[in-house]
Motif scaffolding. Structure first.
Motif, PDB file in Angstrom:
ATOM      1  N   ASP A 150      -7.810  -1.184   4.087  1.00 45.21           N
ATOM      2  CA  ASP A 150      -8.561  -0.884   2.873  1.00 45.21           C
ATOM      3  C   ASP A 150      -7.719  -0.153   1.829  1.00 45.21           C
ATOM      4  O   ASP A 150      -8.218   0.201   0.768  1.00 45.21           O
ATOM      5  N   VAL A 151      -6.464   0.071   2.156  1.00 43.74           N
ATOM      6  CA  VAL A 151      -5.557   0.801   1.273  1.00 43.74           C
ATOM      7  C   VAL A 151      -4.669  -0.197   0.541  1.00 43.74           C
ATOM      8  O   VAL A 151      -4.128  -1.119   1.148  1.00 43.74           O
ATOM      9  N   VAL A 152      -4.504   0.003  -0.750  1.00 41.11           N
ATOM     10  CA  VAL A 152      -3.663  -0.859  -1.574  1.00 41.11           C
ATOM     11  C   VAL A 152      -2.297  -0.201  -1.751  1.00 41.11           C
ATOM     12  O   VAL A 152      -2.213   0.995  -2.069  1.00 41.11           O
ATOM     13  N   LEU A 153      -1.234  -0.969  -1.547  1.00 40.71           N
ATOM     14  CA  LEU A 153       0.115  -0.507  -1.864  1.00 40.71           C
ATOM     15  C   LEU A 153       0.453  -1.055  -3.247  1.00 40.71           C
ATOM     16  O   LEU A 153       0.379  -2.257  -3.471  1.00 40.71           O
ATOM     17  N   ARG A 154       0.808  -0.148  -4.167  1.00 35.44           N
ATOM     18  CA  ARG A 154       1.112  -0.575  -5.533  1.00 35.44           C
ATOM     19  C   ARG A 154       2.165   0.341  -6.140  1.00 35.44           C
ATOM     20  O   ARG A 154       2.362   1.457  -5.684  1.00 35.44           O
ATOM     21  N   ARG A 155       2.816  -0.178  -7.184  1.00 35.08           N
ATOM     22  CA  ARG A 155       3.790   0.642  -7.908  1.00 35.08           C
ATOM     23  C   ARG A 155       3.073   1.835  -8.523  1.00 35.08           C
ATOM     24  O   ARG A 155       1.966   1.706  -9.047  1.00 35.08           O
ATOM     25  N   ALA A 156       3.717   2.968  -8.462  1.00 41.08           N
ATOM     26  CA  ALA A 156       3.145   4.188  -9.014  1.00 41.08           C
ATOM     27  C   ALA A 156       3.268   4.196 -10.527  1.00 41.08           C
ATOM     28  O   ALA A 156       4.278   3.758 -11.083  1.00 41.08           O
ATOM     29  N   GLY A 157       2.242   4.707 -11.178  1.00 41.38           N
ATOM     30  CA  GLY A 157       2.263   4.963 -12.611  1.00 41.38           C
ATOM     31  C   GLY A 157       2.300   6.461 -12.841  1.00 41.38           C
ATOM     32  O   GLY A 157       2.183   7.254 -11.894  1.00 41.38           O
TER      33      GLY A 157
END
Length: 155
Positions: free
Chosen positions: A5-12
């Motif tokens: 349920d956790v999304v891995l994404r580039r940090a902003g």
């Protein structure tokens, strides 16, 4: 909630402070015997001014909470920290797959010698120890160990 349920994404930029807070909680929990060389304000500033804008920084996020952070600088894995409540739930494995996908020619990293659980984690993911130092080159002045991961050659 599972790691699926956790999304891995580039940090902003909005992720810098939550990611720094994950780093601070994780460091305190995983490394209780290691003196943190920087206070919380300095760590938060470092995430805001350096890590998120200048490096390849990824976060693991639930709907509204950052629960992990991965920082790459080319082939060097600079940071991999999980919120203590998320350790052992597969999130580190997902970050490791992401790091290997981003750097398929190999990775290198440093961890503290006292961090036996991190060493076991990296070894499980195919990293090999290549160097140990007395820690005089890191801010904490803590003995450390360098690991590398090289992909298997194509056959």
């Amino acid at each position: 909630m599972s790691s699926d349920d956790v999304v891995l994404r580039r940090a902003g930029s909005a992720d810098a402070l939550p990611a720094a807070n994950v780093w601070l909680r994780s460091f305190a929990t995983a490394l209780p015997s290691v003196r943190c060389a920087h206070d919380a304000a300095e760590v938060r500033d470092w995430f805001s001014r350096v890590l998120v804008p200048q490096y390849e920084t990824w976060v693991a996020a639930t709907e509204n909470t950052v629960v992990g952070v991965l920082v790459l600088n080319g082939a060097e894995m600079k940071q991999l920290y999980l919120d203590p409540a998320w350790r052992g739930r597969g999130l580190g494995d997902r970050f490791m797959s992401l790091a290997k996908d981003q750097q398929p020619d190999g990775l290198t990293l440093w961890t503290f010698q006292v961090n036996q659980s991190a060493q076991r984690f990296y070894q499980r993911h195919g990293f090999v120890e290549v160097e140990r130092t007395d820690g005089l080159r890191n801010d904490e002045r803590e003995p450390d160990v360098r690991y590398i991961w090289q992909p298997h050659p194509a056959r």
